[in-house]
Design a protein around this motif. Structure first.
Motif, short mmCIF file in Angstrom:
data_model
loop_
_atom_site.label_atom_id
_atom_site.label_comp_id
_atom_site.label_asym_id
_atom_site.label_seq_id
_atom_site.Cartn_x
_atom_site.Cartn_y
_atom_site.Cartn_z
N HIS A 74 0.84 -1.20 0.00
CA HIS A 74 0.00 0.00 0.00
C HIS A 74 0.88 1.25 0.00
CE1 HIS A 74 -2.83 2.84 2.31
NE2 HIS A 74 -3.25 2.77 1.06
N THR A 75 0.65 2.13 -0.96
CA THR A 75 1.45 3.35 -1.09
C THR A 75 0.53 4.56 -1.21
OG1 THR A 75 3.13 2.10 -2.29
CG2 THR A 75 3.24 4.50 -2.43
N MET A 76 0.85 5.62 -0.47
CA MET A 76 0.09 6.87 -0.61
C MET A 76 0.63 7.65 -1.81
SD MET A 76 -2.12 6.57 1.72
CE MET A 76 -2.89 8.16 1.38
N THR A 77 -0.25 8.06 -2.70
CA THR A 77 0.16 8.85 -3.87
C THR A 77 -0.15 10.34 -3.70
OG1 THR A 77 -1.96 8.41 -4.96
CG2 THR A 77 -0.14 6.88 -5.40
N ALA A 78 -1.00 10.67 -2.74
CA ALA A 78 -1.28 12.07 -2.41
C ALA A 78 -1.78 12.11 -0.97
CB ALA A 78 -2.33 12.66 -3.34
#
Length: 313
Positions: A74-78
């Motif tokens: 899981h990666t935050m893009t904003a």
């Protein structure tokens, strides 16, 4: 090593090729008729909802034993980004990289081939690097809603190392076991049902022991597909990672149940379903049939898909 004659004999007895036409791409999901759905809706009494999916998490059920089947990253893009200027509404977005069969999922019909063929006599070569499962992609599955039936084999046999909670790791679930679970639940599996087979193996994972959960594992016997075929079951799911007994009950015959279900019968199958709460709920309410909603995420060309099933009692 070629598949043995015993396997080919079983395959012939459960084969559904051509049953729903030469172009059919959904197999036993054809049994999810409007009548089956109406009968499923009639099972709702208390309205109790039981989730059956494992959380999607980076330290999830996959241990690396199956190459490429990675837990969700899981990666935050904003993060609180004011994309329309200072003082405007801010948004946060994220992205996930994961195996489609990382946690609770359906195996699609293109997941397995044998002897160069897929379900309904399609060439295994229709699965390609760029197109994925071109002929039998999981997106072709209709909404998966029907009567669910829990066959709590662990509770019916009551012979595991922890009492009725779990089958021994070397236990192959036979047709006789499935019938015993029917009798425990006072239910008869019928055409169009989705059968959930509880072995209790999920208890290892929920207790934090991923390795014990993965291997060795109880699971369906190579004899079980004939039982499901005779009942005209629409789909089957279990609370294990391997679905079938692992290591296999027949030396050097790996994943025969996968091949019989997916290739010969055209029946999708689910793995890593959490059936612990459902087992308790069914025992408390004294009934083992319920409304089940378990539609696969429609990934185009996918050989499988994550699912968040819910049983409604």
């Amino acid at each position: 090593m070629p598949l043995p004659d015993e396997f080919h004999a079983l395959a012939k007895r459960v084969n559904n090729w051509g049953r729903w036409g030469a172009d059919d791409a959904i197999g036993t999901l054809n049994l999810l008729t409007p009548e089956a759905v109406r009968e499923a809706a009639a099972t709702v009494r208390s309205g109790r909802r039981v989730p059956l999916a494992l959380p999607l998490r980076q330290d999830g059920v996959q241990t690396g034993a199956i190459p490429g089947r990675v837990n969700p990253l899981h990666t935050m893009t904003a993060i609180n980004q004011e994309i329309f200027g200072p003082g405007t509404v801010a948004t946060s977005d994220d992205a996930v990289t994961m195996g489609l069969q990382a946690a609770t999922h359906w195996d699609g019909l293109a997941h397995v081939s044998h002897s160069g063929r897929l379900y309904n006599n399609r060439p295994a070569g229709t699965v390609t690097a760029h197109g994925g499962a071109g002929a039998l992609g999981i997106e072709k599955a209709p909404p998966i809603v029907s009567r669910g039936v829990l066959l709590d084999v662990a509770r019916a046999l009551g012979s595991g190392p922890d009492g009725p909670g779990r089958l021994p790791a070397d236990h192959a679930v036979t047709p006789e076991d499935l019938t015993a679970a029917e009798e425990l639940g006072g239910v008869r599996v019928r055409p169009g049902d989705i059968v959930l087979v509880r072995t209790g193996q999920m208890g290892h994972y929920l207790a934090g022991d991923r390795d014990a959960y993965v291997f060795p594992s109880p699971g369906l016997s190579v004899r079980a597909p004939e039982w499901f075929h005779a009942r005209d079951v629409a789909a089957v799911a279990t609370d294990t990672l391997t679905f079938e007994i692992f290591p296999p009950e027949i030396d050097n015959l790996w994943m025969p149940v996968h091949a019989l279900h997916l290739v010969e019968m055209g029946m999708i199958q689910g793995q890593n379903w959490n059936l612990e709460e459902l087992g308790e709920a069914c025992a408390e309410e004294g009934r083992y049939a319920f409304f089940l909603a378990a539609t696969a995420e429609p990934f185009v060309g996918g050989t499988g898909a994550p699912v968040a099933p819910v049983a409604v009692l």
